[in-house]
Every structure is written in structure tokens, then in C-alpha cells.
Design a protein around this motif. Structure first.
Motif, PDB file in Angstrom:
ATOM      1  N   PRO A   1       7.562   4.718 -15.308  1.00 66.29           N
ATOM      2  CA  PRO A   1       7.450   3.750 -14.218  1.00 66.29           C
ATOM      3  C   PRO A   1       8.772   3.024 -13.946  1.00 66.29           C
ATOM      4  O   PRO A   1       9.414   2.518 -14.869  1.00 66.29           O
ATOM      5  CB  PRO A   1       6.380   2.783 -14.737  1.00 66.29           C
ATOM      6  CG  PRO A   1       5.540   3.612 -15.652  1.00 66.29           C
ATOM      7  CD  PRO A   1       6.497   4.538 -16.322  1.00 66.29           C
TER       8      PRO A   1
ATOM      9  N   LYS B   1       0.123   1.381 -16.386  1.00 65.79           N
ATOM     10  CA  LYS B   1       0.317   0.920 -15.007  1.00 65.79           C
ATOM     11  C   LYS B   1      -0.920   1.213 -14.161  1.00 65.79           C
ATOM     12  O   LYS B   1      -1.385   0.358 -13.398  1.00 65.79           O
ATOM     13  CB  LYS B   1       1.552   1.598 -14.396  1.00 65.79           C
ATOM     14  CG  LYS B   1       2.876   1.156 -15.008  1.00 65.79           C
ATOM     15  CD  LYS B   1       3.168  -0.297 -14.687  1.00 65.79           C
ATOM     16  CE  LYS B   1       4.555  -0.717 -15.162  1.00 65.79           C
ATOM     17  NZ  LYS B   1       4.659  -0.811 -16.631  1.00 65.79           N
TER      18      LYS B   1
ATOM     19  N   ARG C   1      -4.108  -1.060 -14.280  1.00 64.69           N
ATOM     20  CA  ARG C   1      -4.123  -2.409 -13.710  1.00 64.69           C
ATOM     21  C   ARG C   1      -5.169  -2.533 -12.596  1.00 64.69           C
ATOM     22  O   ARG C   1      -5.518  -3.642 -12.221  1.00 64.69           O
ATOM     23  CB  ARG C   1      -2.723  -2.771 -13.213  1.00 64.69           C
ATOM     24  CG  ARG C   1      -1.753  -2.864 -14.380  1.00 64.69           C
ATOM     25  CD  ARG C   1      -0.342  -3.208 -13.998  1.00 64.69           C
ATOM     26  NE  ARG C   1       0.489  -3.253 -15.205  1.00 64.69           N
ATOM     27  CZ  ARG C   1       1.754  -3.628 -15.227  1.00 64.69           C
ATOM     28  NH1 ARG C   1       2.350  -3.998 -14.099  1.00 64.69           N
ATOM     29  NH2 ARG C   1       2.439  -3.646 -16.351  1.00 64.69           N
TER      30      ARG C   1
ATOM     31  N   PHE D   1       4.590   2.877  -8.395  1.00 62.44           N
ATOM     32  CA  PHE D   1       5.370   2.506  -9.577  1.00 62.44           C
ATOM     33  C   PHE D   1       6.576   3.434  -9.789  1.00 62.44           C
ATOM     34  O   PHE D   1       7.270   3.318 -10.793  1.00 62.44           O
ATOM     35  CB  PHE D   1       4.484   2.544 -10.827  1.00 62.44           C
ATOM     36  CG  PHE D   1       3.404   1.499 -10.844  1.00 62.44           C
ATOM     37  CD1 PHE D   1       3.708   0.165 -11.050  1.00 62.44           C
ATOM     38  CD2 PHE D   1       2.078   1.854 -10.651  1.00 62.44           C
ATOM     39  CE1 PHE D   1       2.719  -0.805 -11.065  1.00 62.44           C
ATOM     40  CE2 PHE D   1       1.072   0.893 -10.675  1.00 62.44           C
ATOM     41  CZ  PHE D   1       1.398  -0.446 -10.875  1.00 62.44           C
TER      42      PHE D   1
ATOM     43  N   SER E   1       1.257  -6.566 -10.609  1.00 66.26           N
ATOM     44  CA  SER E   1       2.439  -6.469 -11.468  1.00 66.26           C
ATOM     45  C   SER E   1       3.386  -7.644 -11.271  1.00 66.26           C
ATOM     46  O   SER E   1       4.513  -7.471 -10.787  1.00 66.26           O
ATOM     47  CB  SER E   1       3.173  -5.152 -11.186  1.00 66.26           C
ATOM     48  OG  SER E   1       2.284  -4.056 -11.246  1.00 66.26           O
TER      49      SER E   1
ATOM     50  N   GLU F   1       7.057  -7.380 -12.973  1.00 60.66           N
ATOM     51  CA  GLU F   1       7.967  -6.466 -12.292  1.00 60.66           C
ATOM     52  C   GLU F   1       8.379  -7.018 -10.929  1.00 60.66           C
ATOM     53  O   GLU F   1       9.538  -6.912 -10.527  1.00 60.66           O
ATOM     54  CB  GLU F   1       7.321  -5.088 -12.125  1.00 60.66           C
ATOM     55  CG  GLU F   1       7.254  -4.276 -13.401  1.00 60.66           C
ATOM     56  CD  GLU F   1       5.932  -4.468 -14.139  1.00 60.66           C
ATOM     57  OE1 GLU F   1       5.232  -5.476 -13.877  1.00 60.66           O
ATOM     58  OE2 GLU F   1       5.604  -3.608 -14.996  1.00 60.66           O
TER      59      GLU F   1
END
Length: 819
Positions: free
Chosen positions: A56, A331, A334, A357, A400, A403
């Protein structure tokens, strides 16, 4: 058209069953639903999607570099020749000559070492099945060349491990390309071979794929060949397409310095193809396979070697695949879809969520100047913010936050280091501005949603505000790649055509669409000012955001409708001869340009006036009044008819970002069921799981994130917390947000019959109301903060096309503003 249950659907699903299992290693519980090849077709609306091995947001994106049109390096179902394996790529970008593709390694089969092809043309080969036999899943990729060599790839953040299995009885031989990136833009660099250690380092300076020609970027790689066995033969090579093909085995260092005079004489340029050829004896394994380990960086060769040694300390290929796949599982986890979700929708959803991602590329610790010594995160491949601010970053906010915080800080670091928020950074340098300085709504979206968590994330929001305020107020030297075309916008409230700016320069194009985008940027900055309790500043910015209205010519007509955006002179009159159909899907005139070309003089970027005249996400109520000015009493009806005509006549362009919000505009006239019907048609007409399954360029997952929003039954208004309520394609899901906690979404009365292009009579496809912790809040909108405060969200479905919004009409600046 592609429908679940069709032959195409069954073939797409069957393709997953052919994924290899490597020593017990295969895709996980969620990654098994990802088709990494969706959007990789070369023809029929190419999605330009990267398909290869990556983690990712990985900086190292390793895959097969295919000749011809291949912006992401890889394309499927193509007879074009493979040039080798490159560890540097972007995903979903529109650079026609390609981006990155540096440092290819090509396995060759040849009897005598002196007979081995080295130059790009002679060494290039087709794949078995021309790409149809390629396999992969998140974290793993494999292809086989017609010379019988099987290639398998795995990667980490900044390194790759590559396995090449040669036919029995052949001597494993590799060509390591030094100079040929995808667009053949090598300028200068160095190559050094430490033959006793079996290590080669390379660097080069290359031209950017999407920016002014004076900008270039460095790239470095470190290749460890010791895992492949003993080198029996090796040589450096250099040649060109004019007949030169020279080799020397007495060299271990080659320096190609910059030659400024030659670079100023295009007719003098004779591109050099150069690199190394190595042969191994015996192979490192009994089955004829060899392993190659390498690291990459934009900082130095030393850093590239450090990345390789730190991230791949041991040559365990299967473990590396498993570790990478586990990162993808995290990822994708989520958002967890409920039991009862159809297999097709589950695959469509996770295939799309996966791509959100892939980009941008996290190059923290590996940045070139002026970011090499930055203490902040550094992401590359931001092009272009015009594509991604609408859906990608609001989705990132949903799932996220860390990030997103890092990427928002990256944007602000552009202001710290180079004086401006980067709008379209490509290959680590400034790229062309498309619509506006659209980094503003991206940074704003983060602040509006996560201001309360900024301190915990180590962010100074006062500094963030300073960067935003600068970007919407300051005058750049050249608005083509930073800031705004400000002078007439601030003076007149629109960007005047045929107006001479005295303090900056740039292309005199795209006046109308830029004016609309600037107005939205003012709204975004205003939302931040309001969040940070700068009420007076917010009020002024909100007022300036209403200047979008100045771009509409009420006398301009098309198909019986009036008032379209067009170029406007400084005296307030509009340029005669504008045609709202120009650059729409119905435009048959190929003599004019529609994109960044200097000859694009009709006032709009990559779109038509039909499309951009529906763009005012922050003030749709005001837009309705502008478009219905000749029919005040029935302005909502006029707007609804215009929207239906927009779709029915064929002006809607599914692969174009200004059209993303258009299907949901029916909400603003109390017709949410019409929005639902339109979204259903768009999903089934323009998206599927095949290799050509996108309506165009993925644009750094702009398309992927749009589809994810549609499937979730929501659509975001960027730079605000507002989300319009649509109709989920599954019976429920859970959102896991590491800062805000978990949200459970239930769809009461979910009806599988509603999952059709055209909603059948009696199917429960429409929202009767949305409940937050059991309290009904209407059927048209919900706020980001409400969603995470509630924890239990319930879509109550009905087969009745209920009109109105039950007291939850979407927000508009001119009708009370946003929460």
C-alpha cells in the motif's frame, strides 16, 4: 454491457480461480476478491492501472514494462513487446508516453554470451498469451515470456525481490538497463559495478512525465545479484538505434555527465541505450530459477542499498509475498462488507478499494532536493489534485486518517519548501495545473474532519491555514504550475478573457472552468477558516465563493436550455460564438483542443460547458436559481429536466471528474430516487471486473474511489463533512477508523432485486429514512461527524420513490451554509 451472471461476468470471476498458490502462500480472505488486472486494457477506454507487485502506497511498484501506450508500465491483452521489469511506476495517470519505467531488467535466453541481445529492440519479447495468461493478486505478479522464462515479482516499500525461472538447460542471463525509462528521457547519470560483490548501482536524471520541460528528477537503484549464483560472464554495453552496439568487459564504472550544449540542440540528440549484461552458472536453485534483490530511492544510491538491505534482509520470496498480502488485508479490512453481499458486488468493491491504496507513492526518507532533509512525510505521484480531491481524499478521510494526515502534511511541505501547495507533482517535480490549485480542498477536507486530532498527529493547523490562505490569495510568477491566475479574478470576480495580467504569466486558457474551480477553492478555504474560528475571514471567502455565478452567460442557449458558462471580456460582455456542445461526447469537431494545449481557447478544461455548467458543489441551490432564472416559479422543475436531458442526450462523460457529482444533483430538487436510478445505470453501464472495466483513465484511483462511494450508498461534498445519501449495493458494512472508532451500517429491507441497471417495479431500492442510533434524520444527507458519533447507522429501504428530503435538504452557501 456487462451484467452479473453474463458470460463476461463468469469469465471475470473464473480468472480469480487461476491465481497460483506459492508454497502455501496465496491471497487472503479479502484480497482474494481483488482483480489487479481490472483497468489494464490497452484499448477501449484504457484505465492505465498499475498491475504488478506493490505494498500500500509503495514507492516501489514493480511490474513488466510494455512498449507502446503504457502509462503505468503494464498493459494486458496486448501484442506489444515487453521491455523488462522496472521497479518504479505510477498508477492510473494519463501521461501518454508513460511515467517512470526506469531500470528495466530483462531475462534473455541465448546460446553464446556474445550473442545475447542487449539493446531495447532486439531484447524485447512478447508474453505467452500476450498478457491473457498473466496472474497475480495484491502483493504478487507473474508473467511468462515467449523465450520460456517465468517472471515472479514481490516488493516492499522501496525494494523488490524478483524470481526468474529459465528453461531447463539454459544459462540464466539478465540485461540490466540503465538509461531507458518509459518515455526515453534519460539525460545523464552514472553506473558502477562491484563485480566481486556482484552488486550494481545506477542513477540517472530523467525528464518529468507531466510538467515543464525544464524540470527533471533523479532516480537511483541498487541491484544485488549475489542471490542468483556465481557470475560467469559480464559486460557493459552501449548502443543506439543508428547501428551502434558496443560492449566492454574491462569496465566497472561509467559516467555520462550533463552536456548543456547538446541538450539545447535537439537535432544533436542521439539517445544512448546502455547498461550491463550478466550470466550466472550454476543457477541458484535446482529448477533453474534465480533471485534478484534491488532497492530504489530518489535520494542516493547508498539510500537505495540501505532500503534493499533493511526491507529484504533474507531472500525468502514466499514470505515477502505473504507479508505484502497481509498489508493489503489490513487496508481492505477498513471496510468490511456484510454477509449477504453478492459475490459480484464484493469483488467489484474490493477491486476498487484496493486501487485507492496504490497511490500516491510514499517516498518518505527517499526524497530528492529540496525535500531530502525534510522532517515531514513525502509522497510522490500527486498528479493530479484536480482528479482526486472529489472522491479519493474524502474516502481516505473515511478509512485512513493517518495516511491522509501524512499526505496533507506533504502538500503543506510543498508550501514550506517551494512556496506553494503542489497541485500536480509528478516524478517529484512540479506538474501542470489542470483545473485550479486543487490541493486546497484536499488539505481543507482533512482539517474540517480532523481538526480535533491534529495535535495528536503532530500537526500545526495554524501553519496549515497559513499555507491555504497563501494559495488562495497570493500571485504566482507562473500560474501554469503553481497558484492561481489571480488579477482579474480578484478584481472582477471572474477570470477575464483578453485581459493582460501585469504581475504573473501563464496560458490564457480555461477561464470559465478555472473561475468555477477557484470559487470552490474559496469555499474550501472558508470551511477551514470557520473550523479554526476565523469567522470574518470565513465570511469573506464564502462570499467570494459565490462569484462562480459570474461565469454564466444567460443568453447562451443549447437544446432549448439557457445560461451556460463561457468566456467573458473585462467589460462584462461574453465572447460571441461559444458552443456548449464543444468538447462534449457529442462534439464531432476534431479541429479544436480540449485539454492543456495552448490552442484550447474555448474557456473550459477537459470538458464541455454542458458539463461544467452543473458544477458548483458548494452552492447547488444558487446554481439552480442561475440556471432557472427565466422560469423562477418552476426553477426546480427546470433544473430536474435539464439534468435528465444532460444524461439522456449523451452529454454525461463517465470518465471525467466534473461529472462525478452530477448524478446526485437530483437530491437538491427533492428527487433522491432519481439520483439512485442514475447511479445504478452508471455503475452497470461503465464499471465491471474485466480488464477494460473502467470508463477511462483511473486517475490515481479517482474512478476507483467514485465507484466505492456509489456502492456504499453515499457521495461526499469535498472540504465539508456532508455526504449525500444514495442506496447501498450491499445489506450492510462496517467502517473501521483508527482515530474515530467503528461504525456499523445496516440496510433494513435490503433487496437483491434492486441491484439492476434499471430498478424493477416493487424493488426496495430507495431510502425511506436514515437512522443514527435509532433516530431518523431524513433521507438526503448525513454529516461525517454525525456518522462517527452515531456508531449505528441504518438505511431504511422502501420501494416507494419518496419525494423531498424530510428536512435534510443538501447544504448550499447561499441557503444557510454548511454545518
Amino acid at each position: 454491457m456487462y451484467k452479473p451472471g453474463s458470460a463476461a461476468a463468469l469469465c471475470a470471476v473464473a480468472s480469480f480461480l487461476a491465481i497460483p498458490v506459492l508454497g502455501g502462500v496465496g491471497p487472503g480472505s479479502l484480497t482474494q476478491y481483488v482483480n489487479i488486472f481490472t483497468g489494464t486494457a490497452q484499448n477501449d477506454n484504457p484505465g492505465n492501472v498499475f498491475a504488478g507487485a506493490a505494498v500500500p502506497f509503495g514507492m516501489a511498484k514493480v511490474t513488466l514494462q510494455v512498449a507502446g501506450y503504457s502509462p503505468a508500465g503494464y498493459v494486458s491483452e496486448s501484442t506489444e513487446l515487453a521491455r523488462g521489469i522496472s521497479p518504479l511506476h505510477d498508477s492510473g495517470t494519463g501521461s501518454s508516453e508513460g511515467s517512470y519505467g526506469n531500470f528495466c531488467i530483462m531475462p534473455v535466453v541465448c546460446a553464446g554470451f556474445s550473442q545475447c541481445p542487449a539493446l531495447e529492440g532486439p531484447r524485447s519479447l512478447r508474453r505467452v498469451g500476450d498478457g491473457n495468461n498473466d496472474t497475480g493478486f495484491p502483493g504478487y505478479f507473474s508473467t511468462t515470456l515467449v523465450n520460456g522464462v517465468q517472471i515472479e515479482l514481490a516488493s516492499t516499500q522501496a525494494a523488490s525481490l524478483e524470481r526468474y525461472t529459465f528453461p531447463a538447460g539454459t544459462m540464466p542471463t539478465l540485461v540490466l538497463d540503465w538509461t531507458d525509462d518509459s518515455p526515453h528521457s534519460f539525460l545523464f547519470g552514472q553506473m558502477h559495478a562491484d563485480w566481486p560483490a556482484q552488486r550494481i548501482i545506477m542513477n540517472g536524471t530523467f525528464r518529468s512525465s507531466f510538467g515543464p520541460s525544464q524540470f527533471s528528477y533523479p532516480a537511483f537503484q541498487c541491484v544485488d545479484l549475489s542471490l542468483a549464483g556465481s557470475i560467469s560472464d559480464r559486460t557493459l554495453f552501449g548502443g543506439n538505434t543508428n547501428g551502434m552496439d558496443a560492449r566492454r568487459d574491462d569496465l566497472d564504472f561509467w559516467d555520462l555527465p550533463p552536456v548543456a550544449e547538446r541538450l539545447r540542440r535537439p537535432d544533436f540528440i542521439q539517445p544512448l541505450q546502455a547498461g550491463a549484461i550478466v550470466r550466472f552458472s550454476p543457477p541458484s536453485s535446482e529448477n533453474g530459477s534465480i533471485l534478484v534483490r534491488r532497492g530504489v530511492s530518489y535520494t542516493s544510491a547508498q539510500r537505495a542499498c540501505e532500503n534493499m538491505e533493511r526491507e529484504i534482509p533474507a531472500p525468502d520470496f514466499d514470505k515477502l509475498v505473504a507479508d505484502s498480502n497481509a498489508q493489503w488485508e489490513d487496508k481492505l479490512g477498513r471496510i468490511v462488507l456484510a454477509n449477504g453481499t453478492s459475490d459480484y458486488i464484493r469483488r467489484l468493491f474490493y477491486t476498487s478499494l484496493y486501487r485507492t491504496f496504490l497511490s500516491p507513492n510514499n517516498a518518505t526518507g527517499n526524497a530528492p532536493p529540496p525535500y531530502t532533509d525534510t522532517e515531514h512525510p513525502y509522497f510522490d505521484g500527486l498528479y493530479c489534485s484536480w482528479d482526486t480531491y472529489r472522491t479519493l481524499f474524502p474516502l481516505m478521510a473515511l478509512t485512513s486518517p493517518r495516511e491522509m494526515a501524512q499526505i496533507a502534511d506533504t502538500y503543506v511541505d510543498g508550501w514550506r519548501r517551494e512556496g506553494w501547495l503542489p497541485e500536480c507533482r509528478a516524478n517529484n517535480v512540479l506538474g501542470w495545473t489542470q483545473g485550479a490549485n486543487n490541493a486546497v480542498p484536499i488539505v481543507a477536507d482533512f482539517i474540517v474532519k480532523y481538526a480535533d486530532h491534529a495535535a495528536d498527529l503532530g500537526l500545526d493547523l495554524n501553519e496549515f491555514w497559513e499555507a491555504l490562505e497563501h494559495d488562495v490569495e497570493a500571485v504566482p510568477a507562473n500560474w501554469d504550475y503553481t497558484g492561481r491566475r489571480q488579477e482579474s479574478y480578484k478584481k472582477l470576480g471572474y477570470i477575464a478573457y483578453n485581459y493582460l495580467e501585469s504581475g504573473s504569466t501563464g496560458q490564457r486558457t480555461r477561464e470559465a472552468s478555472r473561475g468555477l474551480e477557484y470559487a470552490f477553492g474559496d469555499f474550501a478555504a472558508g470551511m477551514v477558516a470557520e473550523t479554526l474560528n476565523k469567522s470574518d475571514v470565513a465570511k469573506a471567502l464564502f462570499q467570494r465563493s459565490l462569484t462562480y455565478r459570474h461565469n454564466f452567460d444567460p443568453s447562451l442557449k443549447s437544446d432549448g436550455y439557457s445560461s451556460f458558462v463561457a468566456r467573458r471580456f473585462p467589460d462584462g460582455t461574453f465572447v460571441p460564438g461559444s458552443n456548449p456542445v464543444d468538447c462534449s461526447p457529442l462534439d464531432t469537431n476534431s479541429s479544436h483542443e480540449c485539454s492543456t494545449q495552448s490552442t484550447n481557447t474555448f474557456g473550459i478544461y477537459e470538458s464541455s460547458s454542458w458539463e461544467y455548467s452543473l458544477y458548483a458543489p458548494h452552492d447547488v441551490a444558487g446554481l439552480i436559481a442561475v440556471l432557472g432564472s427565466n422560469d423562477t416559479a418552476n426553477k426546480n422543475e427546470t433544473f430536474a429536466k435539464r439534468l435528465h436531458h444532460f444524461f439522456d442526450a449523451g452529454y454525461y462523460l463517465p470518465g471525467n471528474e466534473p461529472s462525478f457529482q452530477t448524478p446526485t444533483l437530483f437530491h437538491h430538487v427533492g428527487r433522491p430516487a432519481d439520483s439512485v436510478r442514475q447511479v445504478r445505470r452508471i455503475v452497470y453501464d461503465h464499471f465491471n471486473l474485466t480488464r477494460g472495466g473502467l470508463p477511462g483513465n483511473d486517475d490515481n484511483a479517482a474512478m476507483a474511489s467514485l465507484l466505492v462511494w456509489h456502492l456504499l450508498g453515499l457521495y461526499p461534498v469535498p472540504a465539508s463533512g456532508e455526504m449525500l445519501v444514495l442506496s447501498p449495493f450491499m445489506p450492510g458494512y462496517e467502517i473501521h477508523n483508527e482515530l474515530l472508532g467503528d461504525v456499523r451500517v445496516r440496510v433494513t429491507g435490503f433487496d437483491l432485486r434492486s441491484l439492476a441497471r434499471d430498478v424493477p417495479q416493487g424493488a426496495r431500492a430507495f431510502v425511506d429514512t436514515l437512522k443514527l442510533d435509532g433516530v431518523a434524520v431524513g433521507r438526503c444527507r448525513v454529516d461525517f461527524s454525525q456518522l462517527f458519533a452515531a456508531r449505528d447507522v441504518e438505511f431504511v429501504m422502501t420501494d416507494v420513490e419518496v419525494g423531498g428530503c424530510d428536512g435534510q435538504e443538501p447544504s448550499s452557501v447561499s441557503a444557510g451554509g454548511f454545518v
